[in-house]
Motif scaffolding. Structure first.
Motif, PDB file in Angstrom:
ATOM      1  N   THR A 330       0.841  -1.196   0.000  1.00 45.52           N
ATOM      2  CA  THR A 330       0.000   0.000   0.000  1.00 45.52           C
ATOM      3  C   THR A 330       0.874   1.244   0.000  1.00 45.52           C
ATOM      4  O   THR A 330       1.936   1.267   0.625  1.00 45.52           O
ATOM      5  CB  THR A 330      -0.930   0.021   1.231  1.00 45.52           C
ATOM      6  N   ASP A 331       0.449   2.268  -0.699  1.00 45.54           N
ATOM      7  CA  ASP A 331       1.231   3.494  -0.820  1.00 45.54           C
ATOM      8  C   ASP A 331       1.230   4.261   0.496  1.00 45.54           C
ATOM      9  O   ASP A 331       0.190   4.746   0.951  1.00 45.54           O
ATOM     10  CB  ASP A 331       0.646   4.373  -1.939  1.00 45.54           C
ATOM     11  N   LEU A 332       2.389   4.341   1.123  1.00 44.21           N
ATOM     12  CA  LEU A 332       2.520   5.064   2.388  1.00 44.21           C
ATOM     13  C   LEU A 332       2.803   6.543   2.182  1.00 44.21           C
ATOM     14  O   LEU A 332       2.963   7.283   3.156  1.00 44.21           O
ATOM     15  CB  LEU A 332       3.639   4.434   3.230  1.00 44.21           C
ATOM     16  N   GLN A 333       2.883   6.954   0.913  1.00 43.28           N
ATOM     17  CA  GLN A 333       3.127   8.367   0.561  1.00 43.28           C
ATOM     18  C   GLN A 333       4.394   8.888   1.244  1.00 43.28           C
ATOM     19  O   GLN A 333       4.402   9.935   1.891  1.00 43.28           O
ATOM     20  CB  GLN A 333       1.917   9.233   0.935  1.00 43.28           C
ATOM     21  N   LEU A 334       5.459   8.117   1.085  1.00 46.23           N
ATOM     22  CA  LEU A 334       6.741   8.509   1.668  1.00 46.23           C
ATOM     23  C   LEU A 334       7.324   9.689   0.910  1.00 46.23           C
ATOM     24  O   LEU A 334       7.323   9.715  -0.319  1.00 46.23           O
ATOM     25  CB  LEU A 334       7.720   7.335   1.637  1.00 46.23           C
ATOM     26  N   SER A 335       7.850  10.642   1.644  1.00 49.06           N
ATOM     27  CA  SER A 335       8.437  11.828   1.011  1.00 49.06           C
ATOM     28  C   SER A 335       9.942  11.679   0.830  1.00 49.06           C
ATOM     29  O   SER A 335      10.587  12.535   0.237  1.00 49.06           O
ATOM     30  CB  SER A 335       8.155  13.070   1.865  1.00 49.06           C
ATOM     31  N   ILE A 336      10.476  10.568   1.337  1.00 52.14           N
ATOM     32  CA  ILE A 336      11.929  10.404   1.339  1.00 52.14           C
ATOM     33  C   ILE A 336      12.402   9.512   0.203  1.00 52.14           C
ATOM     34  O   ILE A 336      13.584   9.234   0.085  1.00 52.14           O
ATOM     35  CB  ILE A 336      12.378   9.813   2.700  1.00 52.14           C
TER      36      ILE A 336
END
Length: 424
Positions: A330-336
């Motif tokens: 699932t897409d955790l919407q990581l910004s890194i």
């Protein structure tokens, strides 16, 4: 939240990576300098101290004879040497083999343990051997070890010429390194550990850890602290803490070399390393909440190192792995995203550099074959350690909660060729 967890895990990982790089630099410098100490003790012409070598042996008929022969070949005055082999409740022919050599050589002595002081583990066997010994210096070798002829001379004279050293630690090499892929990986691991953790810590902090074999310690220290802790699965690590707390340091002296057998199957490796990990966790728990009572605050460096390695570093790796797996589902919407990939790549290159530098300090070890193995090691062997530590932690927590007795696992031995190749 996912970003915070990932940042935290990467921070923990990189602290350890930088610390290991720092240690490896020290290890390299020590590889250049320890010959000065070797030259010093080789030219003193001093009288040899009395040495008692303790060899605990439980069902070791496969390897014990070659170990005894290596003791006979030692370049040390036999009137100043006693080899005490503790036949610890063996059910095979270990006792018969030891008795045969004890009858032939006056400096070889057999101690046959009997219940209830038998078969409880290495610490108990060593304490029984200590009771039978008379040397001013106590050396320890495992039953699968074949030290080089000058090993005991280096360890004993090293202690005599360094009054601040409570124990003198030598180097061990893998005698069956070329057996299969697993033993080749273990060979790389052991060399890296010794030149990074042992030599590096000695160079920067005047600290090293007593290993399970190829070390010598002052008898006066063992008498004062009451010998080995029989509850400890990693009796060597636990003993190191108490030696430091007495105000001594432990010196890493790689001129003293022994050859030892390593696990040749994954099952044996897993059980042996699990015992090691559980033993180190026992040491952490034993001293973590009593650190303020320790006389020598320098010990905190080692306790902190074990704490950081087994909980923070491996915890950080597990967290980062977990985030990566979950993000695939699932897409955790990581910004890194891209930054984390760059950090992983640089971290891998740093790992590669450290291991190759360690291999370069040994003859014939920095080869193309070993370089390829290091690449493979990062993706397989190193990752197995993470799950092993998690498993060992679970077992230790369960033992403490349910007040279980720690059971000693004796590493299975394998038959070696009659003539060992020490150029592995």
């Amino acid at each position: 939240m996912a970003d915070f967890i990932l940042y935290t895990s990467l921070f923990l990982i990189w602290i350890m990576l930088f610390y290991h790089a720092f240690l490896m630099i020290g290890g390299y410098f020590h590889s250049l300098k320890y010959r000065e100490f070797e030259k010093k003790i080789s030219t003193t012409g001093e009288e040899f101290p009395k040495v008692s070598i303790l060899i605990p042996a439980h069902n070791e008929e496969v390897v014990i004879e070659e170990t005894i022969r290596s003791m006979i070949r030692l370049h040390y005055p036999k009137d100043k040497l006693e080899v005490i082999i503790v036949n610890d409740n063996s059910s095979d022919d270990t006792g018969k083999i030891v008795d045969r050599y004890a009858k032939k050589y006056s400096f070889i002595h057999a101690v046959h343990t009997k219940p209830p002081h038998a078969g409880k583990g290495k610490s108990g066997a060593l304490n029984q051997g200590l009771l039978a010994s008379t040397g001013d210096i106590i050396a320890v070798y495992d039953a699968d070890n074949t030290p080089e002829p000058d090993a005991i001379r280096y360890l004993a004279l090293g202690l005599k010429n360094d009054p601040k050293a409570g124990a003198m630690v030598g180097k061990f090499r893998v005698v069956n390194a070329n057996k299969n892929i697993l033993t080749r990986l273990i060979n790389i691991e052991t060399l890296t550990f010794q030149w990074l953790a042992q030599a590096g810590r000695w160079f920067w902090f005047k600290m090293a850890t007593i290993p399970g074999t190829n070390f010598a310690i002052r008898r006066s220290i063992l008498d004062e602290i009451g010998g080995w802790d029989e509850k400890a699965l990693s009796e060597d690590t636990e003993l190191s803490i108490r030696v430091y707390n007495m105000g001594y340091y432990i010196r890493f002296f790689p001129a003293a070399v022994t050859w030892e057998q390593e696990p040749e199957t994954l099952k044996v490796w897993w059980r042996q390393r699990t015992r090691w990990a559980r033993g180190n966790l026992y040491v952490i728990f034993k001293y973590l909440f009593t650190m303020h009572k320790l006389k020598n605050k320098k010990v905190l460096i080692d306790i902190s190192y074990f704490l950081f390695t087994y909980y923070l570093f491996f915890g950080g790796v597990l967290l980062s792995h977990g985030i990566f797996v979950v993000n695939l589902i699932t897409d955790l919407q990581l910004s890194i995203g891209k930054i984390s990939i760059a950090l992983l790549i640089v971290g891998f290159l740093l790992f590669l550099t450290e291991v190759c530098l360690a291999l370069s300090m040994e003859k014939h070890q920095l080869t193309l074959k070993n370089f390829i193995l290091v690449l493979f090691m990062y993706l397989t062997y190193s990752q197995m350690w993470i799950f092993l530590v998690a498993y060992a932690s679970f077992l230790e927590v369960k033992r403490v909660l349910f007040k279980q007795e720690a059971k000693w696992y004796k590493t299975q031995r394998f038959k070696q060729p009659a003539k060992n190749n020490h150029s592995a």
